[in-house]
Write an enzyme that holds these catalytic residues in place. Structure first.
Site, mmCIF file in Angstrom:
data_model
loop_
_atom_site.group_PDB
_atom_site.id
_atom_site.type_symbol
_atom_site.label_atom_id
_atom_site.label_comp_id
_atom_site.label_asym_id
_atom_site.label_seq_id
_atom_site.Cartn_x
_atom_site.Cartn_y
_atom_site.Cartn_z
ATOM 1 N N ASP A 156 -74.607 52.904 116.745
ATOM 2 C CA ASP A 156 -74.922 51.744 117.561
ATOM 3 C C ASP A 156 -74.260 51.925 118.931
ATOM 4 O OD1 ASP A 156 -74.922 49.201 118.783
ATOM 5 O OD2 ASP A 156 -74.477 48.147 116.909
ATOM 6 N N GLY B 1 -84.676 45.472 122.326
ATOM 7 C CA GLY B 1 -84.111 46.769 121.979
ATOM 8 C C GLY B 1 -82.671 46.951 122.416
ATOM 9 N N VAL B 2 -82.377 48.131 122.960
ATOM 10 C CA VAL B 2 -81.034 48.479 123.411
ATOM 11 C C VAL B 2 -80.550 47.481 124.463
ATOM 12 C CG1 VAL B 2 -79.733 50.211 124.736
ATOM 13 C CG2 VAL B 2 -81.233 50.934 122.894
ATOM 14 N N ASP B 3 -81.420 47.148 125.398
ATOM 15 C CA ASP B 3 -81.067 46.240 126.492
ATOM 16 C C ASP B 3 -80.582 44.891 125.946
ATOM 17 O OD1 ASP B 3 -80.833 45.304 129.119
ATOM 18 O OD2 ASP B 3 -82.981 45.002 129.382
ATOM 19 N N SER C 280 -86.134 55.161 126.933
ATOM 20 C CA SER C 280 -87.602 55.039 126.992
ATOM 21 C C SER C 280 -88.339 55.331 125.689
ATOM 22 C CB SER C 280 -88.212 55.907 128.113
ATOM 23 O OG SER C 280 -88.004 55.310 129.364
ATOM 24 N N THR C 281 -87.624 55.602 124.594
ATOM 25 C CA THR C 281 -88.323 55.999 123.365
ATOM 26 C C THR C 281 -88.665 54.822 122.458
ATOM 27 O OG1 THR C 281 -86.247 56.473 122.211
ATOM 28 C CG2 THR C 281 -87.312 58.306 123.378
ATOM 29 N N TYR D 270 -90.989 51.526 125.383
ATOM 30 C CA TYR D 270 -91.660 52.258 126.465
ATOM 31 C C TYR D 270 -92.415 53.488 125.960
ATOM 32 C CZ TYR D 270 -89.299 49.364 130.012
ATOM 33 O OH TYR D 270 -88.866 48.336 130.812
#
Length: 181
Positions: A14, A36-38, A121-122, A125
């Site tokens: 994580d 997501g990550v953001d 981006s995976t 995106y």
């Protein structure tokens, strides 16, 4: 100076739990949080991160901005905006490579010695994971070959599919199997 392959780690985990000088946020161009990550980074850092991001005025694709880490174990968050995959013929690989280069340049400018990247981006995106992993490792290697101040780059993979893709890309870039430590 240690060679690049001794300063790059592949970690399954994580990104918000990484104890490094900086973590990289795969942000959207507004820098105001998302999925997501953001979203995970904004939630973990607390509302102060959003407040600081509001003052940055956004970020174009391929560029990077830096903020404090607030409630994260990392001192800084480097926000970079990856490209949306549209087939690969609209500069997506070059823009993704720029995300890594610009994040690392910003890290050096701010005295960051250890940095952790997600797989930019995976997710939403849709950048193909195998290509993204290869770009990430090639760009980190090229940068570290020239820059001694970064002691460690962690490529943080969310799940075994990402980890496998990064290990495969490692073999392609370095010509050998990835080894822990």
């Amino acid at each position: 100076m240690k060679p690049a392959k001794e300063r790059i780690r592949i970690v399954e985990g994580d990104i918000t739990k990484q104890e490094t000088d900086a973590i990289v946020n795969a942000a959207n161009s507004s820098l105001l949080g998302g999925g997501g990550v953001d979203g995970a980074i904004h939630r973990a850092a607390g509302p102060e991160l959003l407040e600081e991001c509001r003052g940055l005025g956004g970020c174009p694709t391929g560029e990077a901005r830096i903020t404090k880490g607030y409630r994260l174990p990392a001192k800084h968050v480097i926000h970079t905006v990856g490209p949306v995959w549209r087939g690969g013929n609209r500069g997506e690989p070059e823009l993704l490579a720029a995300c890594y280069r610009n994040s690392l340049k910003l890290a050096v400018e701010h005295g960051v010695r250890t940095i952790a990247f997600p797989s930019i981006s995976t997710g939403a995106y849709r950048f193909p994971l195998d290509q993204a992993a290869r770009i990430a490792i090639k760009e980190c290697k090229a940068f570290l070959d020239q820059e001694p101040s970064i002691e460690e780059v962690s490529l943080v993979c969310f799940g075994p599919a990402a980890s496998d893709a990064y290990r495969k890309a490692w073999r392609e870039v370095f010509g050998e199997e990835y080894r822990e430590g």
